[in-house]
Design an enzyme around this catalytic site. Structure first.
Site, PDB file in Angstrom:
ATOM      1  N   GLU A 251       2.675  -9.819   5.536  1.00 46.13           N
ATOM      2  CA  GLU A 251       1.411  -9.537   6.204  1.00 46.13           C
ATOM      3  C   GLU A 251       0.294 -10.296   5.526  1.00 46.13           C
ATOM      4  OE1 GLU A 251       0.454  -5.353   6.098  1.00 46.13           O
ATOM      5  OE2 GLU A 251       1.636  -4.968   7.892  1.00 46.13           O
TER       6      GLU A 251
ATOM      7  N   LYS B 157      -3.348   7.929  -2.314  1.00 46.10           N
ATOM      8  CA  LYS B 157      -4.653   8.525  -2.018  1.00 46.10           C
ATOM      9  C   LYS B 157      -5.076   9.521  -3.095  1.00 46.10           C
ATOM     10  CE  LYS B 157      -3.241   7.865   2.710  1.00 46.10           C
ATOM     11  NZ  LYS B 157      -2.433   8.448   3.797  1.00 46.10           N
TER      12      LYS B 157
ATOM     13  N   ASN C 267       3.016   7.757  10.166  1.00 49.58           N
ATOM     14  CA  ASN C 267       3.736   8.827   9.487  1.00 49.58           C
ATOM     15  C   ASN C 267       4.068   9.911  10.496  1.00 49.58           C
ATOM     16  OD1 ASN C 267       3.755   7.715   6.853  1.00 49.58           O
ATOM     17  ND2 ASN C 267       1.598   8.226   6.674  1.00 49.58           N
TER      18      ASN C 267
ATOM     19  N   LYS D 181       6.060  -6.771   1.994  1.00 43.94           N
ATOM     20  CA  LYS D 181       6.247  -5.318   2.033  1.00 43.94           C
ATOM     21  C   LYS D 181       7.682  -4.948   2.414  1.00 43.94           C
ATOM     22  CE  LYS D 181       2.632  -3.000   3.832  1.00 43.94           C
ATOM     23  NZ  LYS D 181       1.511  -2.682   4.769  1.00 43.94           N
TER      24      LYS D 181
ATOM     25  N   HIS E 109      -2.175   2.349  -4.503  1.00 46.93           N
ATOM     26  CA  HIS E 109      -1.871   2.598  -3.101  1.00 46.93           C
ATOM     27  C   HIS E 109      -1.618   4.078  -2.806  1.00 46.93           C
ATOM     28  CE1 HIS E 109      -1.805  -1.691  -2.749  1.00 46.93           C
ATOM     29  NE2 HIS E 109      -0.720  -1.827  -3.472  1.00 46.93           N
TER      30      HIS E 109
ATOM     31  N   ARG F 126       4.873  13.035  10.521  1.00 49.89           N
ATOM     32  CA  ARG F 126       4.894  14.335   9.840  1.00 49.89           C
ATOM     33  C   ARG F 126       3.462  14.789   9.599  1.00 49.89           C
ATOM     34  NH1 ARG F 126       2.903  12.547   5.043  1.00 49.89           N
ATOM     35  NH2 ARG F 126       3.560  10.482   4.384  1.00 49.89           N
TER      36      ARG F 126
ATOM     37  N   GLU G  42      -1.828   4.977  10.754  1.00 47.72           N
ATOM     38  CA  GLU G  42      -2.645   4.424   9.677  1.00 47.72           C
ATOM     39  C   GLU G  42      -3.097   3.008   9.999  1.00 47.72           C
ATOM     40  OE1 GLU G  42      -1.024   6.956   5.877  1.00 47.72           O
ATOM     41  OE2 GLU G  42      -0.474   4.839   5.948  1.00 47.72           O
TER      42      GLU G  42
HETATM   43  P1  ADP Z   1       3.114   3.243   2.102  1.00 51.46           P
HETATM   44  O1  ADP Z   1       4.019   3.643   3.216  1.00 51.46           O
HETATM   45  O2  ADP Z   1       3.864   2.902   0.851  1.00 51.46           O
HETATM   46  O3  ADP Z   1       1.975   4.185   1.884  1.00 51.46           O
HETATM   47  P2  ADP Z   1       1.326   1.436   3.592  1.00 51.46           P
HETATM   48  O4  ADP Z   1       1.831   0.366   4.477  1.00 51.46           O
HETATM   49  O5  ADP Z   1       0.772   2.655   4.228  1.00 51.46           O
HETATM   50  O6  ADP Z   1       2.492   1.815   2.532  1.00 51.46           O
HETATM   51  O7  ADP Z   1       0.230   0.836   2.608  1.00 51.46           O
HETATM   52  C1  ADP Z   1      -0.309   1.620   1.582  1.00 51.46           C
HETATM   53  C2  ADP Z   1      -1.595   0.994   1.059  1.00 51.46           C
HETATM   54  O8  ADP Z   1      -1.364  -0.344   0.607  1.00 51.46           O
HETATM   55  C3  ADP Z   1      -2.703   0.859   2.089  1.00 51.46           C
HETATM   56  O9  ADP Z   1      -3.449   2.042   2.256  1.00 51.46           O
HETATM   57  C4  ADP Z   1      -3.512  -0.267   1.467  1.00 51.46           C
HETATM   58  O10 ADP Z   1      -4.264   0.238   0.380  1.00 51.46           O
HETATM   59  C5  ADP Z   1      -2.471  -1.202   0.884  1.00 51.46           C
HETATM   60  N1  ADP Z   1      -2.064  -2.244   1.863  1.00 51.46           N
HETATM   61  C6  ADP Z   1      -0.999  -2.210   2.690  1.00 51.46           C
HETATM   62  N2  ADP Z   1      -0.932  -3.323   3.475  1.00 51.46           N
HETATM   63  C7  ADP Z   1      -2.013  -4.077   3.149  1.00 51.46           C
HETATM   64  C8  ADP Z   1      -2.539  -5.355   3.635  1.00 51.46           C
HETATM   65  N3  ADP Z   1      -1.954  -6.043   4.600  1.00 51.46           N
HETATM   66  N4  ADP Z   1      -3.687  -5.801   3.042  1.00 51.46           N
HETATM   67  C9  ADP Z   1      -4.311  -5.113   2.068  1.00 51.46           C
HETATM   68  N5  ADP Z   1      -3.871  -3.924   1.586  1.00 51.46           N
HETATM   69  C10 ADP Z   1      -2.736  -3.406   2.115  1.00 51.46           C
END
Ligand code: ADP
Length: 449
Positions: free
Chosen positions: A201, A238, A290, A159, A236, A292, A276
């Site tokens: 991760e 919503k 987040n 990530k 990813h 905000r 989150e």
């Molecule tokens: P962003 O800031 O781009 O929204 P997030 O870290 O919040 O990124 O991750 C967005 C989505 O990606 C999560 O809601 C989930 O669906 C998927 N995701 C993120 N990390 C993982 C993980 N370690 N394992 C499985 N899915 C993940």
């Protein structure tokens, strides 16, 4: 200090949402807009409006100098950034404050810490929040990533530290893919965010996305307003959100909410924030914060009765939160459908003229949207054009009402995702609350096959 006039540094439904809260508090509003948004509803309703540039966001809604000038010209004494655009830009928050304008948002140092996902994870861990197993910080190269992946076990996800909006993530299922996926994640991160820092991760198999709404007063007090389940995602992002989550009990809500509020209190966090988590087999794993207001905040408002934008404004004024943890009761169920101007099945954007418009109404139905008949949806921005938020005393009642309300919505002239939501509500898995973050994409794949 009482705020008299808020400049809203955003557009669309969220600009209207902020305008409404401000007017209900007797506060005037200033809309800023690009030339593409001159006829937008947020511009029409605001007390003052200033054009800040041409259509591309970098020349208008991200144009810091133009926004600050607009605030000075109109003598706005506060700026609300909404979500997206400059809302999580710590430098912008500092510039606003340096101009003697009240920033309706968290302290800049907290925006900065939480905006970098690596430092966010370190901070969350230090505050006692449970983390997804993974690298302790940034991962320097593919060799280090490979060692870590062996330790954690495949699959893993690479990530971007500066990632957002569901971009900058690569899943690696086997060792022989690691080097190439790692390299790709890096170069994509560099291209999209100007920062190629990445971390690693454990990739969870079938989790839900569950997030907690929190509020801090900036002086060591913080509360939580329960969770939202945002597991229905595509790429990813919503699609539909609900509160409460069908899988979280009242005891678990109180326990985990307490952990989160305590962490925010310790941090001295100010304003609205969302923590989150991924949730699997009864366990929470922090993924990001987040700093905000979120798109999906109305479902929390529906089940708690608390106006989150009003609280943001109060806190920015240096006042206390209007509610204490003991005042927050969770009643009933709420669901939000994000309605986008796009083809409901292949997701091709569908901007253009809205030739007819009728919003759903009736008891416990809320439509947050800047649409009107004759409005032309510009092609330059996010495709979300409306949010339909429905409340019911029970989840079943909420779903019945939501079906009724979706059937009343008329948005003519463009394609919308209403049909997608209608089809979703018919699914047994959805009705049973039986879905993870993978569910929607699998369902779409079968349906489109
Ligand atoms: P962003 O800031 O781009 O929204 P997030 O870290 O919040 O990124 O991750 C967005 C989505 O990606 C999560 O809601 C989930 O669906 C998927 N995701 C993120 N990390 C993982 C993980 N370690 N394992 C499985 N899915 C993940």
């Amino acid at each position: 200090m009482a705020i008299r006039r808020i400049l809203i540094a955003n557009r669309g439904e969220i600009a209207l949402r902020i305008h409404r809260a401000a007017h209900e508090m007797g506060i005037e509003t200033v809309a800023v807009h690009s030339t593409a948004d001159a006829e937008a509803m947020h511009v029409r309703l605001a007390d003052h409006a200033v054009c800040i540039g041409p259509p591309p966001a970098r020349d208008s809604y991200l144009n810091v100098a133009a926004i600050i000038s607009a605030a000075e010209i109109t003598q706005a004494d506060a700026i609300h950034p909404g979500y997206g655009f400059l809302s999580e830009n710590a430098r912008f928050a500092e510039i606003v404050e340096a101009h003697g304008i009240t920033w309706i948002g968290p302290k800049p140092e907290h925006i900065r810490t939480m905006g970098d996902k690596v430092s966010a994870k370190t901070t969350a861990g230090a505050l006692g929040l449970p983390l997804v197993p993974g690298s302790a910080g940034a991962v320097a190269d593919a060799a280090q990533a490979a060692r870590l992946a062996e330790e954690i076990g495949y699959p893993v996800i690479v990530k971007a530290a500066s990632g957002g909006g569901g971009r900058g993530m690569k899943v690696v299922t086997a060792p022989d893919e690691l080097a190439s996926q790692f390299g790709q994640a890096r170069s994509e991160a560099r291209a999209a965010f100007g920062d190629d820092t990445v971390y690693l991760e454990k990739y969870l198999g079938n989790p839900r996305h569950i997030e907690f709404q929190i509020f801090g007063d900036g002086r060591g007090k913080a509360i939580h307003l329960g969770e939202r389940d945002c597991s229905l995602q595509r790429r990813h992002q919503k699609v539909l959100e609900e509160a409460p989550s069908p899988v979280i009990s009242a005891d678990e809500r109180a326990r985990m909410g307490g952990v989160v509020a305590q962490a925010m209190a310790q941090m001295g966090y100010r304003g609205a924030g969302t923590i989150e988590f991924l949730w699997e087999a009864g366990k929470f794993y922090f993924i990001e914060m987040n700093t905000r207001l979120q798109v999906e905040h109305p479902v929390t408002e529906a089940i708690t009765g608390v106006d989150l934008v009003r609280e943001q404004i109060r806190i920015a004024e240096g006042r206390e939160l209007s509610v204490a943890q003991a005042d927050i009761a969770f009643a009933g169920h709420a669901i939000e459908c994000r309605i986008n101007a796009e083809n409901p099945w292949n997701f091709t954007p569908s901007p253009g003229l809205v030739s007819g418009y009728h919003a759903a109404g009736g008891m416990h139905v809320r439509v947050d949207s800047g649409l009107y008949a004759g409005y032309r949806i510009p092609p330059y921005y996010d495709s979300m054009i409306a949010k339909l938020i429905v409340y019911g005393r029970t989840r079943e009642g909420c779903i019945m009402r939501l079906k009724r309300a979706l059937g009343e919505m008329v948005i003519a002239g463009v394609e919308t995702s209403i049909a997608l939501h209608q089809a979703l509500l018919e699914e047994e898995d959805f009705r049973d609350g039986n879905y993870s973050i993978k569910w929607l994409e699998e369902w779409l794949r079968e349906r489109n096959a």
